[in-house]
Design a protein around this motif. Structure first.
Motif, PDB file in Angstrom:
ATOM      1  N   ILE A  33     -47.792   5.684  -1.042  1.00 47.42           N
ATOM      2  CA  ILE A  33     -47.131   4.851  -0.016  1.00 47.42           C
ATOM      3  C   ILE A  33     -46.807   3.351  -0.581  1.00 47.42           C
ATOM      4  CG2 ILE A  33     -47.063   3.368   2.129  1.00 47.42           C
ATOM      5  CD1 ILE A  33     -48.533   6.086   3.267  1.00 47.42           C
ATOM      6  N   ALA A  34     -47.958   2.868  -1.363  1.00 47.88           N
ATOM      7  CA  ALA A  34     -47.882   1.694  -2.142  1.00 47.88           C
ATOM      8  C   ALA A  34     -46.911   1.978  -3.221  1.00 47.88           C
ATOM      9  CB  ALA A  34     -49.201   1.261  -2.396  1.00 47.88           C
ATOM     10  N   LYS A  35     -46.873   2.759  -3.958  1.00 48.46           N
ATOM     11  CA  LYS A  35     -45.964   3.020  -5.129  1.00 48.46           C
ATOM     12  C   LYS A  35     -44.473   3.169  -4.662  1.00 48.46           C
ATOM     13  CE  LYS A  35     -45.151   5.878  -9.092  1.00 48.46           C
ATOM     14  NZ  LYS A  35     -45.329   6.766  -9.677  1.00 48.46           N
ATOM     15  N   ALA A  36     -44.275   3.796  -3.468  1.00 45.02           N
ATOM     16  CA  ALA A  36     -43.165   3.995  -2.682  1.00 45.02           C
ATOM     17  C   ALA A  36     -42.407   2.661  -2.401  1.00 45.02           C
ATOM     18  CB  ALA A  36     -42.755   5.003  -1.815  1.00 45.02           C
ATOM     19  N   ASN A  37     -43.315   1.683  -1.959  1.00 41.92           N
ATOM     20  CA  ASN A  37     -43.013   0.560  -1.259  1.00 41.92           C
ATOM     21  C   ASN A  37     -42.603  -0.508  -2.364  1.00 41.92           C
ATOM     22  OD1 ASN A  37     -43.101   1.402   1.338  1.00 41.92           O
ATOM     23  ND2 ASN A  37     -44.900   0.650   1.487  1.00 41.92           N
ATOM     24  N   GLN A  38     -42.916  -0.470  -3.688  1.00 41.97           N
ATOM     25  CA  GLN A  38     -42.839  -1.152  -4.694  1.00 41.97           C
ATOM     26  C   GLN A  38     -41.184  -1.375  -5.003  1.00 41.97           C
ATOM     27  OE1 GLN A  38     -45.070  -0.042  -8.028  1.00 41.97           O
ATOM     28  NE2 GLN A  38     -46.974  -0.912  -7.069  1.00 41.97           N
ATOM     29  N   SER A  39     -40.791  -2.448  -4.991  1.00 39.69           N
ATOM     30  CA  SER A  39     -39.356  -2.554  -5.458  1.00 39.69           C
ATOM     31  C   SER A  39     -39.021  -2.676  -6.748  1.00 39.69           C
ATOM     32  CB  SER A  39     -38.818  -4.000  -4.817  1.00 39.69           C
ATOM     33  OG  SER A  39     -39.301  -4.983  -5.499  1.00 39.69           O
ATOM     34  N   LYS A  40     -38.021  -1.658  -7.135  1.00 40.42           N
ATOM     35  CA  LYS A  40     -37.640  -1.489  -8.470  1.00 40.42           C
ATOM     36  C   LYS A  40     -36.561  -2.462  -8.897  1.00 40.42           C
ATOM     37  CE  LYS A  40     -39.011   3.254  -9.378  1.00 40.42           C
ATOM     38  NZ  LYS A  40     -38.552   4.448  -9.785  1.00 40.42           N
ATOM     39  N   GLU A  41     -36.851  -3.453  -9.652  1.00 44.74           N
ATOM     40  CA  GLU A  41     -35.653  -4.501 -10.002  1.00 44.74           C
ATOM     41  C   GLU A  41     -35.027  -4.027 -11.392  1.00 44.74           C
ATOM     42  OE1 GLU A  41     -36.671  -8.442  -9.309  1.00 44.74           O
ATOM     43  OE2 GLU A  41     -37.005  -7.961  -7.321  1.00 44.74           O
ATOM     44  N   GLY A  42     -33.851  -4.185 -11.630  1.00 46.56           N
ATOM     45  CA  GLY A  42     -33.449  -3.865 -13.019  1.00 46.56           C
ATOM     46  C   GLY A  42     -32.272  -4.521 -13.183  1.00 46.56           C
ATOM     47  N   LEU A  43     -31.631  -4.403 -14.176  1.00 41.66           N
ATOM     48  CA  LEU A  43     -30.343  -5.157 -14.636  1.00 41.66           C
ATOM     49  C   LEU A  43     -29.201  -4.505 -14.014  1.00 41.66           C
ATOM     50  CD1 LEU A  43     -31.160  -5.438 -18.515  1.00 41.66           C
ATOM     51  CD2 LEU A  43     -31.443  -7.240 -16.600  1.00 41.66           C
ATOM     52  N   PRO A  44     -28.115  -5.088 -13.614  1.00 37.09           N
ATOM     53  CA  PRO A  44     -26.972  -4.497 -13.037  1.00 37.09           C
ATOM     54  C   PRO A  44     -26.172  -3.678 -14.268  1.00 37.09           C
ATOM     55  CG  PRO A  44     -26.831  -6.992 -13.209  1.00 37.09           C
ATOM     56  CD  PRO A  44     -28.274  -6.734 -13.540  1.00 37.09           C
ATOM     57  N   VAL A  45     -25.702  -2.565 -13.582  1.00 38.09           N
ATOM     58  CA  VAL A  45     -25.029  -1.699 -14.714  1.00 38.09           C
ATOM     59  C   VAL A  45     -23.532  -1.594 -14.197  1.00 38.09           C
ATOM     60  CG1 VAL A  45     -24.753   0.574 -15.421  1.00 38.09           C
ATOM     61  CG2 VAL A  45     -26.925  -0.428 -14.993  1.00 38.09           C
ATOM     62  N   ALA A  46     -22.572  -1.814 -15.300  1.00 39.50           N
ATOM     63  CA  ALA A  46     -21.272  -1.766 -15.004  1.00 39.50           C
ATOM     64  C   ALA A  46     -20.949  -0.133 -15.161  1.00 39.50           C
ATOM     65  CB  ALA A  46     -20.459  -2.525 -16.081  1.00 39.50           C
ATOM     66  N   LEU A  47     -20.432   0.534 -14.202  1.00 39.62           N
ATOM     67  CA  LEU A  47     -20.293   1.873 -14.188  1.00 39.62           C
ATOM     68  C   LEU A  47     -19.012   2.378 -14.957  1.00 39.62           C
ATOM     69  CD1 LEU A  47     -20.985   2.913 -10.536  1.00 39.62           C
ATOM     70  CD2 LEU A  47     -22.439   3.391 -12.432  1.00 39.62           C
ATOM     71  N   GLU A  48     -18.152   1.295 -15.053  1.00 35.35           N
ATOM     72  CA  GLU A  48     -16.963   1.677 -15.812  1.00 35.35           C
ATOM     73  C   GLU A  48     -17.142   1.909 -17.362  1.00 35.35           C
ATOM     74  OE1 GLU A  48     -17.408  -2.696 -15.113  1.00 35.35           O
ATOM     75  OE2 GLU A  48     -17.122  -1.035 -13.579  1.00 35.35           O
ATOM     76  N   LYS A  49     -18.202   1.311 -17.780  1.00 32.92           N
ATOM     77  CA  LYS A  49     -18.632   1.362 -19.233  1.00 32.92           C
ATOM     78  C   LYS A  49     -19.414   2.737 -19.623  1.00 32.92           C
ATOM     79  CE  LYS A  49     -19.289  -3.400 -20.257  1.00 32.92           C
ATOM     80  NZ  LYS A  49     -20.415  -4.505 -20.765  1.00 32.92           N
ATOM     81  N   HIS A  50     -19.659   3.346 -18.463  1.00 41.02           N
ATOM     82  CA  HIS A  50     -20.246   4.883 -18.725  1.00 41.02           C
ATOM     83  C   HIS A  50     -19.366   6.058 -18.430  1.00 41.02           C
ATOM     84  CE1 HIS A  50     -24.209   2.940 -19.103  1.00 41.02           C
ATOM     85  NE2 HIS A  50     -23.812   2.475 -18.275  1.00 41.02           N
ATOM     86  N   ILE A  51     -19.212   6.934 -19.462  1.00 37.88           N
ATOM     87  CA  ILE A  51     -18.137   8.131 -19.104  1.00 37.88           C
ATOM     88  C   ILE A  51     -18.780   9.105 -18.461  1.00 37.88           C
ATOM     89  CG2 ILE A  51     -16.698   9.455 -20.389  1.00 37.88           C
ATOM     90  CD1 ILE A  51     -16.523   7.339 -22.496  1.00 37.88           C
ATOM     91  N   LEU A  52     -18.179   9.411 -17.383  1.00 33.42           N
ATOM     92  CA  LEU A  52     -18.699  10.616 -16.555  1.00 33.42           C
ATOM     93  C   LEU A  52     -18.589  11.894 -17.400  1.00 33.42           C
ATOM     94  CD1 LEU A  52     -19.974  11.296 -14.009  1.00 33.42           C
ATOM     95  CD2 LEU A  52     -17.971  11.612 -12.914  1.00 33.42           C
ATOM     96  N   GLY A  53     -17.673  12.330 -18.163  1.00 32.62           N
ATOM     97  CA  GLY A  53     -17.373  13.238 -18.815  1.00 32.62           C
ATOM     98  C   GLY A  53     -16.479  14.440 -17.912  1.00 32.62           C
ATOM     99  N   PHE A  54     -16.290  14.240 -16.435  1.00 32.99           N
ATOM    100  CA  PHE A  54     -15.483  14.947 -15.865  1.00 32.99           C
ATOM    101  C   PHE A  54     -14.748  14.483 -14.959  1.00 32.99           C
ATOM    102  CE2 PHE A  54     -19.632  15.334 -14.147  1.00 32.99           C
ATOM    103  CZ  PHE A  54     -19.489  15.028 -12.806  1.00 32.99           C
ATOM    104  N   ASP A  55     -13.710  14.911 -14.140  1.00 30.57           N
ATOM    105  CA  ASP A  55     -13.034  14.037 -13.104  1.00 30.57           C
ATOM    106  C   ASP A  55     -13.010  14.933 -11.838  1.00 30.57           C
ATOM    107  OD1 ASP A  55     -11.804  12.175 -11.632  1.00 30.57           O
ATOM    108  OD2 ASP A  55      -9.778  12.657 -12.491  1.00 30.57           O
ATOM    109  N   THR A  56     -13.615  14.429 -10.736  1.00 36.58           N
ATOM    110  CA  THR A  56     -13.373  15.162  -9.400  1.00 36.58           C
ATOM    111  C   THR A  56     -12.175  14.906  -8.676  1.00 36.58           C
ATOM    112  OG1 THR A  56     -14.291  13.500  -8.195  1.00 36.58           O
ATOM    113  CG2 THR A  56     -15.954  15.044  -9.234  1.00 36.58           C
ATOM    114  N   GLY A  57     -11.327  14.017  -9.119  1.00 34.76           N
ATOM    115  CA  GLY A  57     -10.282  13.769  -8.360  1.00 34.76           C
ATOM    116  C   GLY A  57     -10.328  12.665  -7.060  1.00 34.76           C
ATOM    117  N   ASP A  58     -11.773  12.253  -6.954  1.00 33.18           N
ATOM    118  CA  ASP A  58     -11.913  11.263  -5.976  1.00 33.18           C
ATOM    119  C   ASP A  58     -12.729  10.056  -6.593  1.00 33.18           C
ATOM    120  OD1 ASP A  58     -12.400   9.825  -3.712  1.00 33.18           O
ATOM    121  OD2 ASP A  58     -13.442  11.421  -2.396  1.00 33.18           O
ATOM    122  N   ALA A  59     -12.223   8.865  -6.479  1.00 35.33           N
ATOM    123  CA  ALA A  59     -12.877   7.943  -7.177  1.00 35.33           C
ATOM    124  C   ALA A  59     -14.273   7.698  -6.600  1.00 35.33           C
ATOM    125  CB  ALA A  59     -12.004   6.700  -6.942  1.00 35.33           C
TER     126      ALA A  59
END
Length: 125
Positions: free
Chosen positions: A50-76
């Motif tokens: 429970i203590a581990k689950a309650n710890q907040s994970k902070e990270g760097l913001p990620v720009a999703l447009e820089k990461h290529i998905l590799g496929f397209d579902t047709g819905d953004a």
């Protein structure tokens, strides 16, 4: 004093009600369900978990447009959700690889003894 055995109908009923409370899938063998309850409680409901689950994970913001998905579902929106899931999966894989590397190092520390006995070595014929 109440003594429960594995064949006690109260024990079986208790396991069934606990399983439904914890949303564990029903199984024909109530002992299998009891083991599943134990695992769930051990992994998710202990104080450390429970203590581990309650710890907040902070990270760097990620720009999703820089990461290529590799496929397209047709819905953004679905594409964005898939990118997020892929990045989370990559993070989990990195954590797994770190644990594997730690295990390898621990095993090597036990079995890779650099001490050699030079008396047993031969040079030439």
């Amino acid at each position: 004093l109440i003594i429960f055995t594995v064949n006690n109908p109260d024990f079986k009923a208790g396991v069934m009600s606990l399983a439904s409370l914890l949303q564990i899938q029903r199984h024909n063998d109530y002992l299998v369900m009891f083991k599943a309850i134990r695992i769930l409680v051990q992994e998710r409901l202990t104080q450390d978990a429970i203590a581990k689950a309650n710890q907040s994970k902070e990270g760097l913001p990620v720009a999703l447009e820089k990461h290529i998905l590799g496929f397209d579902t047709g819905d953004a929106v679905i594409n964005e959700a898939a990118q997020i899931l892929r990045l989370l999966h990559i993070e989990e894989l990195r954590e797994l690889q770190t644990k594997i590397n730690e295990a390898i190092v621990a095993v090597q520390a036990i079995i890779a003894d650099p001490k050699t006995d030079h008396r047993l070595g031969k040079v030439g014929r």
